[in-house]
Design an enzyme around this catalytic site. Structure first.
Site, mmCIF file in Angstrom:
data_model
loop_
_atom_site.group_PDB
_atom_site.id
_atom_site.type_symbol
_atom_site.label_atom_id
_atom_site.label_comp_id
_atom_site.label_asym_id
_atom_site.label_seq_id
_atom_site.Cartn_x
_atom_site.Cartn_y
_atom_site.Cartn_z
ATOM 1 C CG ASP A 67 -0.389 -0.666 2.443
ATOM 2 O OD1 ASP A 67 0.845 -0.606 2.602
ATOM 3 O OD2 ASP A 67 -1.130 -1.252 3.227
ATOM 4 C CG ASN A 137 -9.075 -2.863 11.665
ATOM 5 O OD1 ASN A 137 -8.120 -3.467 11.167
ATOM 6 N ND2 ASN A 137 -9.542 -1.736 11.153
ATOM 7 C CG HIS A 139 -5.999 -3.294 8.497
ATOM 8 N ND1 HIS A 139 -6.160 -1.993 8.929
ATOM 9 C CD2 HIS A 139 -4.679 -3.552 8.662
ATOM 10 C CE1 HIS A 139 -5.005 -1.501 9.320
ATOM 11 N NE2 HIS A 139 -4.088 -2.429 9.175
ATOM 12 C CD GLU A 144 -8.919 -0.051 7.629
ATOM 13 O OE1 GLU A 144 -8.778 -1.080 8.319
ATOM 14 O OE2 GLU A 144 -8.425 1.040 7.942
HETATM 15 C C1 F6R Z 1 1.357 -1.988 6.020
HETATM 16 C C2 F6R Z 1 0.031 -2.571 6.025
HETATM 17 C C3 F6R Z 1 -0.785 -2.752 7.281
HETATM 18 C C4 F6R Z 1 0.036 -3.123 8.520
HETATM 19 C C5 F6R Z 1 -0.870 -3.210 9.741
HETATM 20 C C6 F6R Z 1 -0.082 -3.467 10.995
HETATM 21 O O1 F6R Z 1 1.876 -1.934 4.714
HETATM 22 O O2 F6R Z 1 -0.430 -2.904 4.998
HETATM 23 O O3 F6R Z 1 -1.754 -3.743 7.051
HETATM 24 O O4 F6R Z 1 0.680 -4.331 8.300
HETATM 25 O O5 F6R Z 1 -1.575 -2.024 9.895
HETATM 26 O O6 F6R Z 1 0.727 -2.372 11.283
HETATM 27 P P1 F6R Z 1 1.810 -2.420 12.429
HETATM 28 O O7 F6R Z 1 2.836 -3.405 12.008
HETATM 29 O O8 F6R Z 1 2.356 -1.020 12.492
HETATM 30 O O9 F6R Z 1 1.096 -2.823 13.664
#
Ligand code: F6R
Length: 268
Positions: A67, A137, A139, A144
């Site tokens: 992303d 959550n 994702h 989401e």
């Molecule tokens: C990042 C991404 C997100 C993260 C997720 C966890 O490229 O796509 O899905 O992997 O939000 O984030 P952290 O590792 O900061 O808890």
């Protein structure tokens, strides 16, 4: 799903780095799917260490990130391009022309950008190994809850929970984007192998829902139950709400024995 529980986040990072190293060694033109966020930082540190020790060359690697924020310049310190440069790209021998993120600036059409990202992944031969984190959550990428389980790369509005979770990374005077381009759930499911890393207590509920909940758009990560080669690397804290921890540990022991006897199996 293969669920492997490690003592701590450092062990999770080393295990993930070993997977990436195997892919790079085994495949002539490996295609890596990459993630940002706090979780993979240690993985990238391990990879940089392996590279500096001469044990991992990225010269033939093509990468696709999950992303990127919408309407952000690549040179902005908050862009995921900047994150990847700071944590990996600038410290290894990867050709940065072969590193891709689903960018979309203010003048571009997110729908066209999404389609062209999908095309680029196909042209590269598809993703061999996709690294994933998980949101509190559930994702994956920025898919989401309620994201279509058959979605492709597109623009998404982030939930309030994700914005709050990530606000720690923005200073007061920095504008936190509320929209992002993300690979879709079907894009992630197309990867030959998926390696999801989760560490810390705040991920325990999402990990439980992903592994033992119903497959549902309410927990996008639960779709990994349907992936042929999904490997879940978690530390004890992230595993703390799982009822069957002793079974996962026992199964992991058996798998290690099989690996010792027949070799570490993957089919990238
Ligand atoms: C990042 C991404 C997100 C993260 C997720 C966890 O490229 O796509 O899905 O992997 O939000 O984030 P952290 O590792 O900061 O808890």
């Amino acid at each position: 799903m293969q669920i492997i529980i490690y003592d701590d986040s450092q062990e999770v990072a080393i295990a993930a780095a070993t997977w990436v190293q195997s892919l790079i060694k085994e495949k002539e033109n490996p295609v890596l799917g990459l993630a940002t966020g706090s979780t993979p930082i240690r993985l990238y540190q391990e990879l940089v260490t392996m590279h500096k020790a001469g044990n991992c060359s990225f010269t033939n690697v093509t990468s696709f990130n999950l992303d990127e924020y919408h309407s952000i310049n690549e040179s902005d310190p908050q862009s995921y391009r900047s994150f990847m440069k700071a944590n990996l790209f600038d410290h290894v021998d990867i050709n940065q022309d072969n590193t891709f993120l689903p960018t979309c600036n203010q003048d571009q059409n997110p729908r066209e950008q999404g389609l062209s990202y999908e095309k680029k992944i196909k042209q590269a031969g598809g993703i061999d190994l996709q690294i994933l984190g998980i949101g509190a959550n559930g994702h994956i990428g920025f898919n989401e809850p309620t994201s279509s389980l058959t979605s492709r790369t597109r623009i998404k509005t982030l939930t309030q929970q994700t914005l709050t979770d990530n606000s720690r990374l923005f200073s007061e005077n920095e504008l936190q984007p509320a929209m992002a381009m993300t690979m879709g759930i079907a894009t992630i499911m197309d990867a030959r192998y998926v390696l999801l890393m989760a560490t810390g207590k705040n991920k325990a509920q999402a990990v439980k829902d992903m592994i033992t909940g119903a497959v549902s758009a309410n927990c996008p990560a639960s779709i990994l139950q349907m992936h042929e080669n999904a490997v879940i690397l978690i530390d004890k804290e992230a595993a703390s709400m799982l009822n069957d921890q002793s079974y996962y540990q026992w199964a992991d022991k058996q798998n290690r024995k099989l690996n010792d006897e027949f070799g570490f199996y993957h089919n990238f």
